[in-house]
Write a protein that holds these residues in place. Structure first.
Motif, PDB file in Angstrom:
ATOM      1  N   ILE A   1      -1.846  12.954   0.089  1.00 49.24           N
ATOM      2  CA  ILE A   1      -2.287  13.229   1.450  1.00 49.24           C
ATOM      3  C   ILE A   1      -2.337  14.721   1.739  1.00 49.24           C
ATOM      4  CG2 ILE A   1      -0.022  13.158   2.585  1.00 49.24           C
ATOM      5  CD1 ILE A   1      -3.301  11.662   3.940  1.00 49.24           C
TER       6      ILE A   1
ATOM      7  N   ALA B   1       0.826  -1.212   0.000  1.00 54.42           N
ATOM      8  CA  ALA B   1       0.000   0.000   0.000  1.00 54.42           C
ATOM      9  C   ALA B   1       0.860   1.262   0.000  1.00 54.42           C
ATOM     10  CB  ALA B   1      -0.934  -0.015   1.205  1.00 54.42           C
TER      11      ALA B   1
ATOM     12  N   ASP C   1      -0.482   5.163  -0.339  1.00 50.11           N
ATOM     13  CA  ASP C   1      -1.020   5.343   1.012  1.00 50.11           C
ATOM     14  C   ASP C   1       0.100   5.740   1.966  1.00 50.11           C
ATOM     15  OD1 ASP C   1      -3.532   4.601   0.205  1.00 50.11           O
ATOM     16  OD2 ASP C   1      -3.550   2.668   1.245  1.00 50.11           O
ATOM     17  N   GLU C   2      -0.270   6.404   3.078  1.00 53.74           N
ATOM     18  CA  GLU C   2       0.675   6.549   4.186  1.00 53.74           C
ATOM     19  C   GLU C   2       0.162   5.799   5.415  1.00 53.74           C
ATOM     20  OE1 GLU C   2      -0.787   9.046   6.844  1.00 53.74           O
ATOM     21  OE2 GLU C   2      -2.266   8.226   5.458  1.00 53.74           O
ATOM     22  N   LEU C   3      -1.055   5.215   5.323  1.00 51.09           N
ATOM     23  CA  LEU C   3      -1.590   4.248   6.275  1.00 51.09           C
ATOM     24  C   LEU C   3      -2.068   4.852   7.593  1.00 51.09           C
ATOM     25  CD1 LEU C   3       0.969   1.419   5.523  1.00 51.09           C
ATOM     26  CD2 LEU C   3      -1.466   1.415   4.929  1.00 51.09           C
TER      27      LEU C   3
ATOM     28  N   SER D   1       3.093   9.459   0.039  1.00 48.10           N
ATOM     29  CA  SER D   1       1.679   9.712  -0.263  1.00 48.10           C
ATOM     30  C   SER D   1       1.454  11.164  -0.660  1.00 48.10           C
ATOM     31  CB  SER D   1       0.832   9.353   0.969  1.00 48.10           C
ATOM     32  OG  SER D   1      -0.538   9.515   0.716  1.00 48.10           O
TER      33      SER D   1
ATOM     34  N   ARG E   1      -4.677   8.114   4.780  1.00 48.01           N
ATOM     35  CA  ARG E   1      -4.963   7.598   3.435  1.00 48.01           C
ATOM     36  C   ARG E   1      -4.766   6.095   3.451  1.00 48.01           C
ATOM     37  NH1 ARG E   1      -5.596   9.165  -1.943  1.00 48.01           N
ATOM     38  NH2 ARG E   1      -4.818   7.668  -3.452  1.00 48.01           N
ATOM     39  N   ASN E   2      -5.859   5.359   3.236  1.00 46.00           N
ATOM     40  CA  ASN E   2      -5.849   3.892   3.268  1.00 46.00           C
ATOM     41  C   ASN E   2      -6.577   3.294   2.063  1.00 46.00           C
ATOM     42  OD1 ASN E   2      -4.792   2.829   6.098  1.00 46.00           O
ATOM     43  ND2 ASN E   2      -5.929   4.731   6.459  1.00 46.00           N
ATOM     44  N   ARG E   3      -6.676   4.059   0.990  1.00 47.81           N
ATOM     45  CA  ARG E   3      -7.448   3.597  -0.166  1.00 47.81           C
ATOM     46  C   ARG E   3      -6.845   2.339  -0.782  1.00 47.81           C
ATOM     47  NH1 ARG E   3      -9.524   7.756  -4.663  1.00 47.81           N
ATOM     48  NH2 ARG E   3     -10.793   8.288  -2.843  1.00 47.81           N
TER      49      ARG E   3
ATOM     50  N   ASP F   1     -13.112   4.036   2.404  1.00 45.65           N
ATOM     51  CA  ASP F   1     -11.683   3.967   2.108  1.00 45.65           C
ATOM     52  C   ASP F   1     -10.821   3.794   3.355  1.00 45.65           C
ATOM     53  OD1 ASP F   1     -12.043   4.175  -0.602  1.00 45.65           O
ATOM     54  OD2 ASP F   1     -11.657   6.325  -0.701  1.00 45.65           O
ATOM     55  N   HIS F   2     -11.382   4.056   4.533  1.00 50.17           N
ATOM     56  CA  HIS F   2     -10.616   3.921   5.774  1.00 50.17           C
ATOM     57  C   HIS F   2     -10.835   2.563   6.448  1.00 50.17           C
ATOM     58  CE1 HIS F   2      -8.829   7.858   6.012  1.00 50.17           C
ATOM     59  NE2 HIS F   2      -9.991   8.437   5.780  1.00 50.17           N
TER      60      HIS F   2
ATOM     61  N   THR G   1      -7.131  -0.672   1.741  1.00 50.40           N
ATOM     62  CA  THR G   1      -8.499  -1.188   1.813  1.00 50.40           C
ATOM     63  C   THR G   1      -8.813  -2.031   0.579  1.00 50.40           C
ATOM     64  OG1 THR G   1      -9.274   0.647   3.194  1.00 50.40           O
ATOM     65  CG2 THR G   1     -10.938  -0.523   1.912  1.00 50.40           C
TER      66      THR G   1
END
Length: 459
Positions: free
Chosen positions: A364, A224, A229-231, A361, A234-236, A269-270, A239
């Motif tokens: 973000i 990811a 993502d940076e987790l 990311s 942003r978790n798109r 997305d989260h 996920t």
């Protein structure tokens, strides 16, 4: 001396940006050195801790355990199997009802109504004020929770096991966006969704994981990061990757509910954030309780206090006032509507992702404010206060350099740099929901008091 005067000047500027700029304007080459004075009042404690003969080896051992952890998602369990009777968990350091912020109070009221422990919101508030349930920090039960972080018996938890060191950690399931319990909302739509999660989502995911077997979260998180993502906020990508792993098994485990379950995950997305938080908790817990170590193993906020825990100091909390994040606000909301920082999700930064991985990311910055260059600078600065680079979590834009990981209290004191945290912003009034997102600085007091305790612990 004569040769020195005859040669072109060689100038090293230390912490003097204005002087460096003035010399460069005169075409004088300079070598700037980044330097900051240590945090005020820390010199004596810092010298004592740095001289501790245990420290270097202890930190090497602790951070090696952190980065070698291999968290796997192994199940989804009802919280009643994990919690003791009459206990609610919450985010951050210990808090009482009297000191709880609006979002925390709202989430606790909602949990009382969900568990049928109160007739209405007023009855719930009265019972909570009277101590009808025990309030415990999530971290004390190997658990983490986003925002208010409230966990009550009928909620379901991701169960994550560290296959390298054997630890287990938990986190609640993500409710989605809008009016949600974690932001302090407790209206009928919130309780209806939570009851659906109890009756449908939790059992479906539990059945799916029985079919898939353990899911390697370290691998998934590494992928990811490569995908933007940076987790934390942003978790798109994460996920989407988790949905790919689960979807066939969800259809097999709960055919009549599969469409609703997959649609719910797809629309949020989260959704991965909570599994990622449990993975981060499992990794940082592996580094706990190493005598002499100055490694930070937890950062957490309850909407009133921001607290940290340090490997060499057991389960003690070191706190300061939680600050209000600086960032972008939704609609007509502004700083006056914002609650002080809240949630256990800073376990992501503690484990080397989130704000520490913003350089991975670029998108973000559209969520938390600033420019792409600011995100890169934020990540680069965190190498100055950390003990290692994560071998699995790599940043393409920095030449696949590992993310900075392993916050060291002594490095924070020596540089004056505080950990970078990106976060959602909750409304002050219970039930308002999310009003924005941005960056927040932890309070200096949390780190200086931990440093003092480390110094006092040296015999």
């Amino acid at each position: 001396m004569s040769s020195l005067l005859d040669a072109p000047p060689r100038v090293i500027t230390v912490g003097a940006g204005l002087l460096d700029e003035a010399l460069r304007a005169q075409a004088v080459p300079t070598t700037p050195v980044a330097w900051r004075p240590p945090l005020p009042g820390t010199a004596e404690d810092l010298a004592r801790v740095l001289a501790d003969p245990r420290r270097h080896e202890a930190n090497e051992w602790a951070v090696a355990r952190l980065v070698s952890a291999r968290p796997h998602l192994v199940g989804v369990r009802r919280a009643s199997e994990v919690l003791g009777p009459g206990v609610f968990l919450h985010a951050g350091p210990p808090i009482t009802w009297e000191r709880a912020s609006g979002p925390m109070r709202g989430a606790l009221i909602g949990a009382m109504l969900l568990e049928d422990l109160a007739a209405d919101e007023h009855d719930a508030a009265d019972r909570l004020a009277a101590g009808a349930v025990a309030l415990r920090p999530c971290h004390e039960q190997a658990t983490v929770g986003p925002m208010a972080g409230v966990v009550s018996p009928s909620m379901w938890l991701f169960e994550v096991r560290d296959d390298e060191h054997g630890g287990t950690a938990y986190c609640s399931l993500n409710e989605g966006l809008g009016k949600v319990l974690r932001y302090g909302a407790y209206g009928p739509e919130v309780l209806e969704r939570l009851r659906w999660m109890d009756g449908v989502l939790g059992p479906a995911l539990a059945g799916a994981l029985e079919r898939t077997g353990p899911i390697d979260l370290r691998w998934l998180m590494a992928q990811a990061l490569q995908m933007g993502d940076e987790l934390h906020n942003r978790n798109r990508a994460a996920t989407s990757l988790l949905l790919r792993e689960l979807a066939p098994a969800v259809v097999e485990a709960a055919p009549s509910d599969a469409a609703a379950v997959l649609r719910f995950i797809h629309g949020n997305d989260h959704f991965f954030l909570n599994a990622g938080m449990a993975a981060a908790k499992a990794a940082t817990d592996a580094a706990r309780d190493v005598p002499g170590s100055s490694l930070v193993v937890a950062m957490a906020r309850n909407g009133t206090d921001f607290g940290i825990q340090v490997s060499g100091l057991g389960g003690r909390w070191f706190t300061g006032p939680a600050g209000v994040p600086d960032g972008l606000y939704l609609g007509s909301y502004g700083p006056a509507d914002a609650n002080p920082d809240i949630g256990d999700s800073t376990i992501t930064e503690t484990s080397g992702v989130g704000g520490f991985a913003m350089a991975a990311s670029p998108a973000i910055v559209r969520f938390v404010g600033g420019e792409v260059a600011d995100a890169v600078r934020a990540t680069r600065s965190m190498y100055e206060i950390t003990l290692a680079e994560h071998p699995a979590f790599q940043i393409p834009g920095l030449g696949f350099r590992g993310t900075p990981v392993g916050i060291d209290v002594t490095l924070v004191a020596r540089t004056g740099l505080l950990p970078v945290v990106n976060t959602g912003i909750a409304g002050r009034v219970a039930g308002t929901g999310q009003v924005g997102a941005g960056l927040v600085e932890p309070p200096v007091e949390a780190f200086t008091s931990a440093l003092r305790a480390l110094a006092e612990a040296i015999k």
